[in-house]
Design a protein around this motif. Structure first.
Motif, PDB file in Angstrom:
ATOM      1  N   ASP A 112       0.811  -1.215   0.000  1.00 26.86           N
ATOM      2  CA  ASP A 112       0.000   0.000   0.000  1.00 26.86           C
ATOM      3  C   ASP A 112       0.845   1.267   0.000  1.00 26.86           C
ATOM      4  O   ASP A 112       0.325   2.366  -0.208  1.00 26.86           O
ATOM      5  CB  ASP A 112      -0.963   0.000   1.192  1.00 26.86           C
ATOM      6  CG  ASP A 112      -2.086   1.004   1.027  1.00 26.86           C
ATOM      7  OD1 ASP A 112      -2.545   1.183  -0.118  1.00 26.86           O
ATOM      8  OD2 ASP A 112      -2.509   1.609   2.030  1.00 26.86           O
ATOM      9  N   MET A 135     -12.184  -0.448  -6.598  1.00 33.48           N
ATOM     10  CA  MET A 135     -13.071  -0.814  -5.495  1.00 33.48           C
ATOM     11  C   MET A 135     -14.081  -1.848  -5.998  1.00 33.48           C
ATOM     12  O   MET A 135     -14.437  -1.866  -7.174  1.00 33.48           O
ATOM     13  CB  MET A 135     -13.811   0.409  -4.948  1.00 33.48           C
ATOM     14  CG  MET A 135     -12.913   1.554  -4.497  1.00 33.48           C
ATOM     15  SD  MET A 135     -11.975   1.185  -2.995  1.00 33.48           S
ATOM     16  CE  MET A 135     -13.279   1.346  -1.772  1.00 33.48           C
ATOM     17  N   THR A 140     -10.382   6.972  -4.797  1.00 31.48           N
ATOM     18  CA  THR A 140     -11.252   6.033  -4.082  1.00 31.48           C
ATOM     19  C   THR A 140     -12.639   6.628  -3.909  1.00 31.48           C
ATOM     20  O   THR A 140     -13.644   5.904  -3.925  1.00 31.48           O
ATOM     21  CB  THR A 140     -10.656   5.690  -2.702  1.00 31.48           C
ATOM     22  OG1 THR A 140     -10.430   6.899  -1.966  1.00 31.48           O
ATOM     23  CG2 THR A 140      -9.340   4.931  -2.850  1.00 31.48           C
ATOM     24  N   CYS A 169      -6.694  -1.806  -1.997  1.00 30.05           N
ATOM     25  CA  CYS A 169      -6.370  -2.161  -0.610  1.00 30.05           C
ATOM     26  C   CYS A 169      -7.649  -2.605   0.064  1.00 30.05           C
ATOM     27  O   CYS A 169      -8.619  -1.835   0.151  1.00 30.05           O
ATOM     28  CB  CYS A 169      -5.757  -0.976   0.130  1.00 30.05           C
ATOM     29  SG  CYS A 169      -5.352  -1.344   1.855  1.00 30.05           S
ATOM     30  N   SER A 170      -7.662  -3.840   0.523  1.00 28.74           N
ATOM     31  CA  SER A 170      -8.861  -4.386   1.159  1.00 28.74           C
ATOM     32  C   SER A 170      -9.153  -3.663   2.458  1.00 28.74           C
ATOM     33  O   SER A 170      -8.242  -3.356   3.237  1.00 28.74           O
ATOM     34  CB  SER A 170      -8.651  -5.882   1.434  1.00 28.74           C
ATOM     35  OG  SER A 170      -9.745  -6.418   2.137  1.00 28.74           O
ATOM     36  N   GLN A 171     -10.414  -3.405   2.671  1.00 23.07           N
ATOM     37  CA  GLN A 171     -10.854  -2.914   3.973  1.00 23.07           C
ATOM     38  C   GLN A 171     -11.014  -4.121   4.903  1.00 23.07           C
ATOM     39  O   GLN A 171     -11.196  -5.247   4.464  1.00 23.07           O
ATOM     40  CB  GLN A 171     -12.174  -2.168   3.843  1.00 23.07           C
ATOM     41  CG  GLN A 171     -12.116  -0.996   2.870  1.00 23.07           C
ATOM     42  CD  GLN A 171     -11.067   0.021   3.233  1.00 23.07           C
ATOM     43  OE1 GLN A 171     -11.100   0.596   4.325  1.00 23.07           O
ATOM     44  NE2 GLN A 171     -10.109   0.252   2.346  1.00 23.07           N
ATOM     45  N   ARG A 172     -10.964  -3.862   6.195  1.00 27.60           N
ATOM     46  CA  ARG A 172     -11.039  -4.981   7.144  1.00 27.60           C
ATOM     47  C   ARG A 172     -12.333  -5.768   6.961  1.00 27.60           C
ATOM     48  O   ARG A 172     -12.341  -7.001   7.019  1.00 27.60           O
ATOM     49  CB  ARG A 172     -10.925  -4.458   8.577  1.00 27.60           C
ATOM     50  CG  ARG A 172     -10.831  -5.551   9.609  1.00 27.60           C
ATOM     51  CD  ARG A 172      -9.572  -6.399   9.454  1.00 27.60           C
ATOM     52  NE  ARG A 172      -8.353  -5.655   9.702  1.00 27.60           N
ATOM     53  CZ  ARG A 172      -7.131  -6.201   9.654  1.00 27.60           C
ATOM     54  NH1 ARG A 172      -6.977  -7.482   9.341  1.00 27.60           N
ATOM     55  NH2 ARG A 172      -6.059  -5.465   9.889  1.00 27.60           N
ATOM     56  N   GLU A 194     -13.886  -6.246   4.209  1.00 25.02           N
ATOM     57  CA  GLU A 194     -13.732  -7.089   3.025  1.00 25.02           C
ATOM     58  C   GLU A 194     -12.945  -8.352   3.338  1.00 25.02           C
ATOM     59  O   GLU A 194     -13.248  -9.433   2.822  1.00 25.02           O
ATOM     60  CB  GLU A 194     -13.048  -6.308   1.905  1.00 25.02           C
ATOM     61  CG  GLU A 194     -13.887  -5.207   1.303  1.00 25.02           C
ATOM     62  CD  GLU A 194     -13.175  -4.518   0.149  1.00 25.02           C
ATOM     63  OE1 GLU A 194     -13.514  -4.784  -1.014  1.00 25.02           O
ATOM     64  OE2 GLU A 194     -12.255  -3.719   0.429  1.00 25.02           O
ATOM     65  N   SER A 232     -16.388  -7.801  12.022  1.00 25.08           N
ATOM     66  CA  SER A 232     -15.492  -6.745  12.490  1.00 25.08           C
ATOM     67  C   SER A 232     -14.915  -7.171  13.827  1.00 25.08           C
ATOM     68  O   SER A 232     -15.364  -8.142  14.440  1.00 25.08           O
ATOM     69  CB  SER A 232     -16.250  -5.420  12.653  1.00 25.08           C
ATOM     70  OG  SER A 232     -17.034  -5.438  13.828  1.00 25.08           O
TER      71      SER A 232
END
Length: 781
Positions: free
Chosen positions: A36, A47, A131, A292-295, A297, A694
Motif C-alpha cells: 500500500d 473498489m 477512491t 487495498c482491502s478494507q477490514r 472485506e 469486524s
C-alpha cells in the motif's frame, strides 16, 4: 576490519546466537515498504461491489450511470471478464465423491458471473481516479438479483432437500476420502475393554493479519511487462495463477514482487479473485491500478480457516493402550474449493491424526461439503491443529474414564525412540523423536506435581483452577522439498542471497543471514537477503513451516558453493594452487605464506565486478517437530471468565538457528491457539449472513490476556532429513495451545463434578458458555 574482529563477529552473530532481527530497524523507523506504500504517477484506484445475498442469480447489471460518473475509468463485470477471455482460478480437486465420480466444486471466477454463492462475493469492480469516485460509482451500479435459498451449516447442507450450491454436486458433497480400514477398526472396537466417543467442532476462524490484502499492478513503460506488487506468501504461485487466468499474457510478460508483509497466517498463501481483477485492469488500461482491502472485506471475502465437525472414537485395552481411532468428519469448505482448503481437511490433517502415539488402526471418513459461505483455505497450522485437537481431547476423555493421570495415559501410548523411523497409520514416516523425554521435561517445567497446592490457593480466592496437557507433533515442509538459492558477492562489502521463500513477518531473513554468517564469517550487516521477486527467484514460497527447514539448507549450500568457487578465483589472483587456498572470516590466504586477498576485493577484480554462485538442496522428507504443552487456567464462577494463569512448553524443533525468533514463533503461535480455544469464532446467522464481520464481534486475543510463558527447547534430537538438523517451528505453538487450554477448562469443571457436561462444550469456551454451565447445576440445599 581485522581478521580477528571478523572472526569474533561470526561467533557472535552466527546460528544459535541471540541477535536482533535485521528486518526491524527499517520497520520501527517507518521505512518499511508495504504494497500500500506504492504510489505511481497516474495510479488508479479499484473498489469492489459485493453481493449482499448469500445465494442469488444475477439477472442483470446496469453500469451506465456508474461509467458516466466523472473520474471513473472503467467498470468491470463478471460477464465482461468472461467475454474478454479471463478464466476461473485453477483449483485442485484430487479427490472423488462418495459415488466414485470426480470431486466437484463450482469454478471460481474473478467476478461473479450468472450466480453469487456467498454474501461478500465480488460482483462489479470500478476503476477510478480516486477512491471517492470509485465508491460513488459503486452506489450507481444497479444489480437485479433473484434471491435463492442459502445454507451455511454443512450438516444441513447434506440433508435431503437442502439448497444446492453447485448443480454438479446436488448433495453438496464436493469430495470424500476414506483412510484406514473399517473392518479392522470394527474388530478393534468389538474387542476393546474401553471406548470413548466425542462430538467435536473446530470452529471457523478468520485470519487477522495486521496488514490486510493489498494488490497493485502496472505495465512497465520500458519493457511493456505487467508488474504485480502484492502482499503474499507465495509470489510464484500468484504469477502462475495470473498466467493461467489473464488472456494473452505470456510467461516473459509478467513479474510479481512482494515487499514487506504484515502477516500472512495462510490467508496470503494463494491468489484471490481480487488480485486477478487488479492485474487484468492494469493490463487492459495500461495504467497503474491499486486495491487495498478494507477490514470488512477481509472478514467477508478472504479465506477462512478450520470449520470441521467430527465424531471421533477411541478404543483402548484394559491397560489403556489405544487399539484404534475412528472418525467421521464434515469439513465446511465454503462456496468454492480453494484447492488447499479441501486438501487440508481430507488429507493433510489426517497425516498427524495419530500424533506421537503408537495407534495401529484407523478408520476415517472425511467429507468436504459445499455451503453458501466464504471459501475455507489455509490458516496457521492447516489441518494439524484440527486433528491434534481431536486426538488430545480423546486421550483426556479416556484418562478420565479409566481414572488414569492424563500424562500417564499419554506416556503409555507414546512411540519409543527405538521404533524410529516410524511409519504411522497414514503411511507417513517420522524420522526421529524422543516424545517421552519432552513429556518428562514439560511436567517438570510446569511443576505438574505441585498443582494441588496451586489449586488450593485458587480455591481460597474463590477461583476454579484446572490444568490441561497436550503432547503432540506436527508435519512441516509442504511436500515441496526442493529449494535453490543464488549468491552474489559485491565489492562494496555486501553478500546478497536470493531465495524464493518469502518473509511475512516471521524473521526468516535474520535466520538466513545467520546461516550465511556461519559460512562466510563476516558481520551480520554484510549479509543481504533478497526475497519476493519472480525475476530473481521462483519456487514454492513459504507455507507449512518450510522456510527454514528447506530454505535454510539451500542458504548454507549456496554459501559453501560460493566460497569454493571464490577459492578458485583467489588461487588465480594469488598465483597458487586452489588446494593451497584457505578461507577464514572474509579472507583467502595461501597456506604457509602471508599472501592474502579479501573476499570483497576479489569480487571487485572480476570482469563483471562480482562473484556469483548458487546452491540447490532437496531434503529427504518432512520434519516432525513435537512438544509438550501444559496450560493452567482459573475460572471466575461468578462470571464464567477464563484466565490463563500459567503456560509451560518444551519444544523439539531440532537445531535452533535463531533462539529469539523461534521463541517468538512458539509464543505467538500459543496466543493464536488460545484465541481459538477461548474467544474466536466466525459465525453465520440467518440467510448465511456473516455475523462476525469486524473486531467488535470477532474476538482476537489481547496482549494483556496472557502472563509470561515458560518456553524451553530441547535440541538433542536433530532432524535427519535435512543437513541442518532443523525442524519447522512456525505453527507448533498454535497446534498445542488449543487442546491444552480447552482441557484445562474441562479439568477445572470436572473437579466440581461437571466434567461430563464440560466435555460437550464446543469452542470457543467463552464466559457466557461457562457461566451458563455453572448455573445449570441444581441449587444446593
Amino acid at each position: 576490519m581485522s581478521n580477528d574482529s571478523l572472526t569474533d563477529s561470526a561467533l557472535r552473530f552466527g546460528s544459535g546466537q541471540k541477535v536482533l532481527r535485521i528486518e526491524d530497524p527499517a520497520l520501527v523507523r517507518g521505512r518499511g515498504r508495504y504494497t500500500d506504500d506504492t504510489t505511481l504517477p497516474g495510479q488508479l484506484h479499484l473498489m469492489f461491489l459485493r453481493s449482499p445475498h448469500a445465494h442469488a442469480r444475477i439477472v442483470s447489471i446496469d453500469t451506465a450511470d456508474a461509467q458516466a460518473l466523472p473520474g471513473v475509468i472503467a467498470v468491470l463485470t463478471g460477464a465482461g471478464l468472461v467475454e474478454a477471455g479471463v478464466l476461473p482460478i485453477p483449483a485442485r480437486m484430487p479427490f472423488k465423491r462418495p459415488d466414485g465420480s470426480p470431486g466437484q466444486a463450482p469454478p471460481r471466477r474473478p467476478l461473479a458471473h450468472d450466480m453469487v454463492r456467498f454474501a461478500g462475493e465480488a460482483v462489479v469492480a470500478v476503476v477510478a481516479e480516486s477512491t471517492e469516485a470509485a465508491l460513488n460509482a459503486l452506489d450507481l451500479v444497479a444489480i437485479d438479483y433473484q434471491d435463492l435459498p442459502a445454507v451455511s451449516d454443512p450438516a444441513l447442507a447434506v440433508a435431503e432437500g437442502a439448497p444446492v450450491v453447485w448443480h454438479e454436486a446436488a448433495d453438496n458433497i464436493a469430495a470424500q476420502m476414506r483412510h484406514g480400514s473399517a473392518a479392522h477398526a470394527a474388530a478393534a472396537f468389538a474387542g476393546a475393554a474401553h471406548a470413548v466417543s466425542l462430538d467435536l467442532v473446530n470452529q471457523r476462524l478468520a485470519p487477522c493479519s495486521m496488514e490486510p490484502r493489498v494488490t497493485a499492478a502496472h505495465v512497465d513503460q520500458d519493457s511493456g511487462r505487467l508488474v504485480v506488487s502484492i502482499s503474499s506468501q507465495m509470489p510464484t504461485g500468484v504469477r502462475t495463477a495470473l498466467l493461467a487466468t489473464i488472456p494473452g499474457l505470456k510467461d516473459d510478460q509478467i513479474r510479481v514482487t512482494v515487499g514487506d508483509v504484515g502477516g500472512g497466517f495462510g490467508m496470503k498463501g494463494a491468489i484471490h479473485p481480487e488480485d486477478i481483477v487488479v492485474a487484468y485492469a492494469a493490463w487492459l488500461l495500461k495504467r497503474p491500478v491499486k486495491w487495498c482491502s478494507q477490514r470488512l472485506e477481509d472478514f467477508i471475502s478472504a479465506v477462512h480457516g478450520r470449520d470441521v465437525r467430527s465424531l471421533a472414537e477411541l478404543a483402548l485395552d484394559a491397560d489403556g493402550r489405544v487399539l484404534a481411532l475412528r472418525m467421521k468428519s464434515q469439513a465446511n469448505i465454503g462456496a468454492y474449493s480453494t484447492g488447499p482448503g479441501i486438501v487440508i481437511q481430507l488429507l493433510i490433517g489426517a497425516w498427524v491424526s495419530t500424533s506421537i502415539y503408537d495407534i495401529p488402526v484407523i478408520d476415517f471418513e472425511l467429507t468436504g461439503v459445499l455451503t453458501n459461505t466464504t471459501p475455507v483455505g489455509a490458516y496457521r497450522g492447516a489441518g494439524r491443529p484440527e486433528f491434534i485437537y481431536i486426538i488430545e481431547r480423546l486421550m483426556d476423555a479416556a484418562a478420565r474414564k479409566l481414572q488414569i493421570d492424563p500424562a500417564e495415559l499419554r506416556r503409555r501410548n507414546m512411540i519409543r525412540p527405538d521404533q524410529m523411523p516410524y511409519c504411522n497409520a497414514m503411511g507417513k514416516v517420522y524420522d526421529c523423536g524422543a516424545f517421552e523425554r519432552m513429556l518428562d521435561q514439560g511436567l517438570v517445567l510446569a511443576d505438574w506435581k505441585g498443582f494441588a497446592t496451586r489449586h488450593s490457593e485458587s480455591a481460597a480466592r474463590g477461583r476454579l483452577r484446572g490444568r490441561g496437557i497436550a503432547t503432540f507433533l506436527e508435519w512441516t515442509g509442504g511436500e515441496a522439498f526442493e529449494e535453490t538459492v543464488s549468491v552474489t558477492v559485491r565489492p562494496d562489502g555486501i553478500i546478497e542471497l536470493v531465495s524464493a521463500t518469502q518473509a511475512m513477518g516471521q524473521g526468516i531473513a535474520t535466520s538466513y543471514a545467520q546461516l550465511a554468517v556461519d559460512v562466510f564469517g563476516v558481520p551480520l550487516e554484510n549479509i543481504r537477503i533478497v526475497q519476493g521477486d519472480t525475476d530473481r527467484a521462483n519456487g514454492f514460497g513459504s507455507a507449512g513451516s518450510r522456510s527454514l527447514f528447506i530454505g535454510g539448507p539451500a542458504i548454507r549450500q549456496a554459501s559453501l558453493n560460493t566460497v569454493e568457487h571464490a577459492k578458485e578465483l583467489a588461487a588465480q589472483a594469488l598465483e597458487a594452487a586452489a588446494g593451497d587456498i584457505e578461507y577464514r572470516a572474509g579472507r583467502f590466504a595461501v597456506v604457509g605464506t602471508d599472501l592474502q586477498i579479501g573476499l570483497f576485493e576479489l569480487a571487485g577484480r572480476q570482469t563483471n565486478g562480482q562473484i556469483a554462485a548458487s546452491g540447490k538442496t532437496t531434503v529427504g522428507g518432512a520434519s516432525w517437530p513435537n512438544a509438550c504443552h501444559v496450560c493452567e487456567v482459573e475460572i471466575d464462577p461468578q462470571t464464567g471468565v477464563v484466565e490463563v494463569v500459567a503456560y509451560a512448553s518444551v519444544n523439539d524443533i531440532g537445531r535452533v538457528i535463531s533462539p529469539t525468533i523461534v521463541r517468538g514463533q512458539i509464543e505467538g503461535g500459543v496466543a493464536q491457539g488460545l484465541g481459538q480455544a477461548l474467544s474466536e469464532a466466525v459465525i453465520y446467522g440467518d440467510e448465511a449472513q456473516l455475523s462476525t464481520a469486524s473486531f467488535m464481534d470477532y474476538a482476537v486475543p489481547h496482549a494483556d490476556s496472557f502472563i509470561g510463558h515458560l518456553t524451553e527447547f530441547d535440541t538433542s534430537v536433530p532432524c535427519t532429513t535435512n543437513a541442518l538438523g532443523a525442524k519447522g517451528v512456525g505453527e507448533l505453538g498454535t497446534i498445542g495451545a488449543t487442546p491444552a487450554a480447552v482441557l484445562a477448562v474441562i479439568d477445572a469443571l470436572d473437579r466440581i463434578g461437571l466434567g461430563h457436561a464440560a466435555e460437550k462444550l464446543q469452542m470457543p469456551l467463552t464466559a457466557p458458555k461457562i457461566w451458563q454451565l455453572l448455573n445449570s447445576r441444581p441449587a444446593r440445599t
